[in-house]
Enzyme design. Structure first.
Site, PDB file in Angstrom:
ATOM      1  N   HIS A 167      -4.412   9.892  -1.854  1.00 39.75           N
ATOM      2  CA  HIS A 167      -4.615  11.163  -1.140  1.00 39.75           C
ATOM      3  C   HIS A 167      -4.338  12.274  -2.158  1.00 39.75           C
ATOM      4  O   HIS A 167      -3.200  12.720  -2.317  1.00 39.75           O
ATOM      5  CB  HIS A 167      -3.672  11.251   0.064  1.00 39.75           C
ATOM      6  CG  HIS A 167      -4.000  10.251   1.136  1.00 39.75           C
ATOM      7  ND1 HIS A 167      -5.180  10.292   1.840  1.00 39.75           N
ATOM      8  CD2 HIS A 167      -3.315   9.181   1.597  1.00 39.75           C
ATOM      9  CE1 HIS A 167      -5.200   9.283   2.713  1.00 39.75           C
ATOM     10  NE2 HIS A 167      -4.089   8.596   2.575  1.00 39.75           N
ATOM     11  N   ASN A 190       0.845  -1.206   0.000  1.00 44.55           N
ATOM     12  CA  ASN A 190       0.000   0.000   0.000  1.00 44.55           C
ATOM     13  C   ASN A 190       0.878   1.253   0.000  1.00 44.55           C
ATOM     14  O   ASN A 190       1.835   1.335   0.776  1.00 44.55           O
ATOM     15  CB  ASN A 190      -0.858  -0.040   1.284  1.00 44.55           C
ATOM     16  CG  ASN A 190      -1.993   0.960   1.306  1.00 44.55           C
ATOM     17  OD1 ASN A 190      -2.793   1.011   0.374  1.00 44.55           O
ATOM     18  ND2 ASN A 190      -2.092   1.741   2.377  1.00 44.55           N
ATOM     19  N   GLU A 220      -7.365   4.660   0.396  1.00 46.73           N
ATOM     20  CA  GLU A 220      -7.441   5.787   1.349  1.00 46.73           C
ATOM     21  C   GLU A 220      -7.877   7.069   0.640  1.00 46.73           C
ATOM     22  O   GLU A 220      -7.396   8.166   0.946  1.00 46.73           O
ATOM     23  CB  GLU A 220      -6.077   6.013   2.029  1.00 46.73           C
ATOM     24  CG  GLU A 220      -5.521   4.776   2.716  1.00 46.73           C
ATOM     25  CD  GLU A 220      -4.225   5.006   3.473  1.00 46.73           C
ATOM     26  OE1 GLU A 220      -3.842   6.174   3.698  1.00 46.73           O
ATOM     27  OE2 GLU A 220      -3.586   4.000   3.846  1.00 46.73           O
TER      28      GLU A 220
HETATM   29  C1  XIL Z   1      -3.421   8.688   9.287  1.00 42.49           C
HETATM   30  C2  XIL Z   1      -4.611   8.770  10.231  1.00 42.49           C
HETATM   31  O1  XIL Z   1      -5.783   9.041   9.483  1.00 42.49           O
HETATM   32  C3  XIL Z   1      -4.386   9.860  11.248  1.00 42.49           C
HETATM   33  O2  XIL Z   1      -5.421   9.860  12.222  1.00 42.49           O
HETATM   34  C4  XIL Z   1      -3.032   9.672  11.933  1.00 42.49           C
HETATM   35  O3  XIL Z   1      -2.777  10.746  12.798  1.00 42.49           O
HETATM   36  C5  XIL Z   1      -1.922   9.536  10.918  1.00 42.49           C
HETATM   37  O4  XIL Z   1      -2.227   8.499  10.015  1.00 42.49           O
HETATM   38  N1  XIL Z   1      -1.318   6.922   4.997  1.00 42.49           N
HETATM   39  C6  XIL Z   1      -1.730   5.832   5.724  1.00 42.49           C
HETATM   40  C7  XIL Z   1      -2.659   6.044   6.878  1.00 42.49           C
HETATM   41  O5  XIL Z   1      -1.444   4.701   5.354  1.00 42.49           O
HETATM   42  O6  XIL Z   1      -2.421   5.117   7.904  1.00 42.49           O
HETATM   43  C8  XIL Z   1      -2.568   7.439   7.420  1.00 42.49           C
HETATM   44  O7  XIL Z   1      -3.589   7.600   8.425  1.00 42.49           O
HETATM   45  C9  XIL Z   1      -2.711   8.456   6.311  1.00 42.49           C
HETATM   46  C10 XIL Z   1      -1.611   8.296   5.312  1.00 42.49           C
END
Ligand code: XIL
Length: 313
Positions: free
Chosen positions: A203, A167, A233
């Site tokens: 993201h 991932n 995500e």
């Molecule tokens: C993020 C969470 O949403 C937050 O609450 C935390 O503070 C930090 O992590 N990539 C990932 C996720 O794989 O686990 C992350 O999640 C966001 C970026």
């Protein structure tokens, strides 16, 4: 017309969301979260991470980690389990410990084994390794690249039913980092070590989200290697808020293109948004000034992006 119901009718395995234990006391929130026609899958945003599950060496605690899995089960939703090996959200005994490759490898194998055993049979998929690469495709980690095959080999021995995923973010269109992720798949396959999927975190930023064709071409490059893919995500943030009507329209197009890309690629099996309401998005805390990244506003009203997703599903 709701996300999961429509997505499943189009052949996806699920449309889901991340969630977090602290959000589950918000009844307006849970009324949406618990509806499996809207969300057919949940991901715990934090509670299965290393700092939460093994806060001291060899001391495993699943009180927090078990909450979202139990919720998904009660709701009849699939569970994506997240994540076993990641450089971030490590307890300090790992990150500040004194290790040799051999001792750190043993610690990693034990962590994978204990955490996967706890959730054995419950996870549609596990993000076995998360974010191994820098933007230029070089490795971030300290053990050496061989930790990835060791992690997947270990995971494959614990839970034969959980799909094993790599991932990462910024691998949603072609480039050095996407190539590096593709090379993980090729390398594991060449070594006959099981890897089942690659998660595109997605993201994204409004207006610079990769195009539909850039995303489908990229997804195809992974499925051509014999793995499934998923958006794991997804959120699409405005760099500054509040967003204008024009920016909300662009965001809606960006969401539509991303969902369309998954629908266009046979091996793309699901889409997970990284929570569904701006009330609980991680974006404002992670990207200064940015926000309004999710299909539901803070007050649970729906953005243009919501309608755009429904329209393509
Ligand atoms: C993020 C969470 O949403 C937050 O609450 C935390 O503070 C930090 O992590 N990539 C990932 C996720 O794989 O686990 C992350 O999640 C966001 C970026």
């Amino acid at each position: 017309a709701q996300f999961n119901q429509l997505a499943v009718a189009k052949g996806l395995t699920y449309f889901g969301t991340a969630t977090e234990n602290g959000e589950l006391s918000d009844t307006q929130y849970t009324a949406i979260l618990d509806n499996s026609t809207e969300f057919g899958q949940l991901t715990p945003a934090n509670a299965q991470k290393w700092d939460s599950t093994e806060p001291s060496q060899g001391v495993f605690t699943f009180t927090k980690g078990d909450v979202v899995p139990a919720r998904a089960k009660a709701n009849g939703q699939l569970l994506r389990c997240h994540t076993l090996v990641w450089y971030s959200q490590l307890p300090s005994w790992v990150s500040a410990g004194t290790w040799t490759n051999a001792t750190l490898t043993e610690v990693m194998k034990n962590h994978i084994t204990k955490v996967m055993t706890q959730y054995k049979g419950q996870c549609y998929a596990w993000d076995v390794v998360n974010e191994a690469f820098n933007e230029d495709g070089t490795y971030r980690e300290s053990i050496g690249p061989e930790y990835i095959p060791i992690a997947f080999q270990t995971a494959s021995e614990v839970d034969p039913d959980a799909k094993l995923y790599y991932n990462d973010f910024n691998i949603e269109s072609s480039g050095a980092k996407s190539t590096a992720a593709l090379n993980v798949v090729k390398d594991l396959k060449a070594k006959s070590i099981r890897i089942d999927g690659v998660g595109m975190q997605a993201h994204f930023i409004v207006g610079s989200t990769p195009s539909l064709s850039a995303q489908t071409t990229n997804l195809d490059s992974f499925t051509a290697q014999g793995v499934e893919v998923a958006y794991t995500e997804l959120d699409i943030r405005h760099s500054s808020v509040p967003a204008s009507a024009a920016q909300l329209a662009t965001q809606a197009d960006d969401y539509a293109n991303t969902v369309s890309a998954c629908l266009a690629v046979t091996g793309c099996i699901g889409i997970t948004i990284w929570d569904f309401t701006d009330k609980y998005s991680w974006v404002p805390s992670a990207f200064s000034g940015a926000g309004e990244a999710l299909p539901y506003n803070e007050d649970f009203s729906k953005k243009p992006a919501y309608a755009a997703i429904v329209k393509v599903l």
